[in-house]
Design a protein around this motif. Structure first.
Motif, mmCIF file in Angstrom:
data_model
loop_
_atom_site.group_PDB
_atom_site.id
_atom_site.type_symbol
_atom_site.label_atom_id
_atom_site.label_comp_id
_atom_site.label_asym_id
_atom_site.label_seq_id
_atom_site.Cartn_x
_atom_site.Cartn_y
_atom_site.Cartn_z
ATOM 1 N N LEU A 167 0.852 -1.184 0.000
ATOM 2 C CA LEU A 167 0.000 0.000 0.000
ATOM 3 C C LEU A 167 0.890 1.236 0.000
ATOM 4 O O LEU A 167 1.768 1.372 0.855
ATOM 5 N N GLU A 168 0.657 2.118 -0.965
ATOM 6 C CA GLU A 168 1.367 3.392 -1.042
ATOM 7 C C GLU A 168 0.321 4.509 -1.012
ATOM 8 O O GLU A 168 -0.657 4.466 -1.760
ATOM 9 N N THR A 169 0.519 5.500 -0.151
ATOM 10 C CA THR A 169 -0.427 6.608 -0.059
ATOM 11 C C THR A 169 0.277 7.917 -0.381
ATOM 12 O O THR A 169 1.361 8.195 0.130
ATOM 13 N N LEU A 170 -0.347 8.713 -1.242
ATOM 14 C CA LEU A 170 0.196 10.028 -1.584
ATOM 15 C C LEU A 170 -0.309 11.097 -0.623
ATOM 16 O O LEU A 170 0.304 12.163 -0.509
ATOM 17 N N ASP A 171 -1.433 10.854 0.028
ATOM 18 C CA ASP A 171 -1.942 11.695 1.129
ATOM 19 C C ASP A 171 -2.243 13.133 0.740
ATOM 20 O O ASP A 171 -2.127 14.049 1.566
ATOM 21 N N TYR A 172 -2.684 13.353 -0.496
ATOM 22 C CA TYR A 172 -3.204 14.669 -0.830
ATOM 23 C C TYR A 172 -4.547 14.860 -0.135
ATOM 24 O O TYR A 172 -5.255 13.891 0.153
ATOM 25 N N ALA A 173 -4.897 16.119 0.113
ATOM 26 C CA ALA A 173 -6.192 16.408 0.728
ATOM 27 C C ALA A 173 -7.303 16.060 -0.261
ATOM 28 O O ALA A 173 -7.227 16.389 -1.450
ATOM 29 N N ASP A 174 -8.308 15.378 0.227
ATOM 30 C CA ASP A 174 -9.496 15.019 -0.542
ATOM 31 C C ASP A 174 -10.138 16.294 -1.095
ATOM 32 O O ASP A 174 -10.349 17.257 -0.362
ATOM 33 N N TYR B 290 -17.276 8.913 -13.243
ATOM 34 C CA TYR B 290 -18.530 9.664 -13.101
ATOM 35 C C TYR B 290 -18.284 11.139 -12.809
ATOM 36 O O TYR B 290 -19.170 11.837 -12.316
ATOM 37 N N GLY B 291 -17.089 11.632 -13.147
ATOM 38 C CA GLY B 291 -16.855 13.068 -13.041
ATOM 39 C C GLY B 291 -16.303 13.557 -11.730
ATOM 40 O O GLY B 291 -16.252 14.770 -11.499
ATOM 41 N N HIS B 292 -15.851 12.652 -10.852
ATOM 42 C CA HIS B 292 -15.277 13.091 -9.578
ATOM 43 C C HIS B 292 -13.907 13.706 -9.831
ATOM 44 O O HIS B 292 -13.072 13.108 -10.522
ATOM 45 N N PRO B 293 -13.638 14.907 -9.294
ATOM 46 C CA PRO B 293 -12.357 15.557 -9.600
ATOM 47 C C PRO B 293 -11.135 14.747 -9.214
ATOM 48 O O PRO B 293 -10.143 14.725 -9.953
ATOM 49 N N ASP B 294 -11.162 14.066 -8.084
ATOM 50 C CA ASP B 294 -9.996 13.288 -7.675
ATOM 51 C C ASP B 294 -9.797 12.062 -8.560
ATOM 52 O O ASP B 294 -8.667 11.621 -8.781
ATOM 53 N N HIS B 295 -10.876 11.512 -9.075
ATOM 54 C CA HIS B 295 -10.755 10.385 -10.007
ATOM 55 C C HIS B 295 -10.165 10.871 -11.335
ATOM 56 O O HIS B 295 -9.313 10.204 -11.932
ATOM 57 N N ILE B 296 -10.643 12.016 -11.794
ATOM 58 C CA ILE B 296 -10.091 12.602 -13.016
ATOM 59 C C ILE B 296 -8.597 12.869 -12.843
ATOM 60 O O ILE B 296 -7.787 12.568 -13.727
ATOM 61 N N GLN B 297 -8.238 13.419 -11.688
ATOM 62 C CA GLN B 297 -6.828 13.724 -11.430
ATOM 63 C C GLN B 297 -5.989 12.456 -11.352
ATOM 64 O O GLN B 297 -4.839 12.443 -11.809
#
Length: 277
Positions: free
Chosen positions: A85-92, A140-147
């Protein structure tokens, strides 16, 4: 050829996304001895807090929510037997249009080149044979998914690596079944207005455009339990209301569109590693 094990890397936006879209393939390929790497880009701080308190409401503490969701993510990974597991930990960044979209340090506000460089380091470290993320619309257009899509494709370009690359999707026939089941189980589910219905109709792909159909029914219990591990978000995880048997019946195949390949494996295919073993 190198001595690294066959490796699957899934790049997801939030804690719980790994179970929803790829829980079946993560569990299946782990059971087959393939190394599985999960990269989670945000801390999930825009999720529900204890007692279902919503972001922006009194008592919602994003830092506390992020800590809770990290623990749930680790539990989910244990259930799915994720190797790393690797986490980048950007703010949601929250849903599209939320104030969190504009918050400094949010994933949506972080330059793609910056996030991609961090992901590129992980790509070089693990040298995955298969990489999975969302499509260009984040499904479905979620900004974090797009990113997540943007940084994945940019990171691959930075490294010059040529794994098989897949975007998660859903067949339109399955989306129709989802609607039927949601009406069956969702007591408060209402028919969307015509504009929303039209937008929903554009989610996923026509069945004939899907390149890859992976049978994960044997791992439906693990996928269900991994979702259930994200207990703090239970109000938002509709699928848990079905129970494990119905869930596996509906979610026992995971589907993808292949967007990069050097193996020449014929499509449609039933294995993300077709042509690699």
């Amino acid at each position: 050829m190198n001595d690294l094990p066959l490796t699957l890397m899934a790049v997801h936006a939030h804690p719980d996304d790994e179970a929803t879209g790829t829980g079946g393939v993560l569990a299946r390929y782990a059971a087959e001895g393939i190394r599985t790497v999960l990269v989670t880009c945000t801390d999930g701080g825009c999720g529900d807090g204890p007692g279902g308190v919503k972001p922006g409401d009194p008592g919602h503490d994003p830092a506390a929510v992020a800590l809770m969701r990290r623990q749930e993510l680790e539990a989910s990974c244990e259930i799915l037997k994720v190797s790393h597991l690797e986490t980048l930990d950007y703010a949601d960044s929250g849903m599209m249009g939320w104030p969190a979209n504009d918050a400094p340090g949010s994933f949506w506000q972080t330059p793609v080149v910056e996030s991609a460089a961090r992901l590129a380091k992980l790509l070089r470290r693990y040298e995955p044979d298969v990489v999975v993320t969302y499509d260009e619309n984040g499904f479905y257009g979620h900004p974090d998914h797009i990113q997540a899509n943007r940084i994945t494709m940019a990171a691959l370009a930075m490294t010059g690596l040529t794994p098989k690359v897949y975007w998660t999707t859903a067949p339109r026939s399955m989306m129709q079944r989802f609607g039927e089941v949601m009406r069956e189980f969702g007591a408060d589910w209402q028919e969307p207005d015509p504009a929303e219905a039209a937008a929903m109709a554009e989610i996923g792909l026509p069945d004939e455009e899907i390149t890859t159909w992976v049978d994960t029914a044997a791992f439906g219990g693990q996928k269900f339990d991994a979702l259930a591990a994200h207990a703090s978000q239970g109000e938002n995880i509709f699928f848990l209301a079905m129970g494990q048997e119905r869930f596996t019946e509906l979610m026992g195949v995971e589907t993808f569109v292949r967007v990069q390949d050097t193996t020449g494996a014929a499509v449609p295919e039933n294995d993300l590693f077709a042509g690699l073993r």
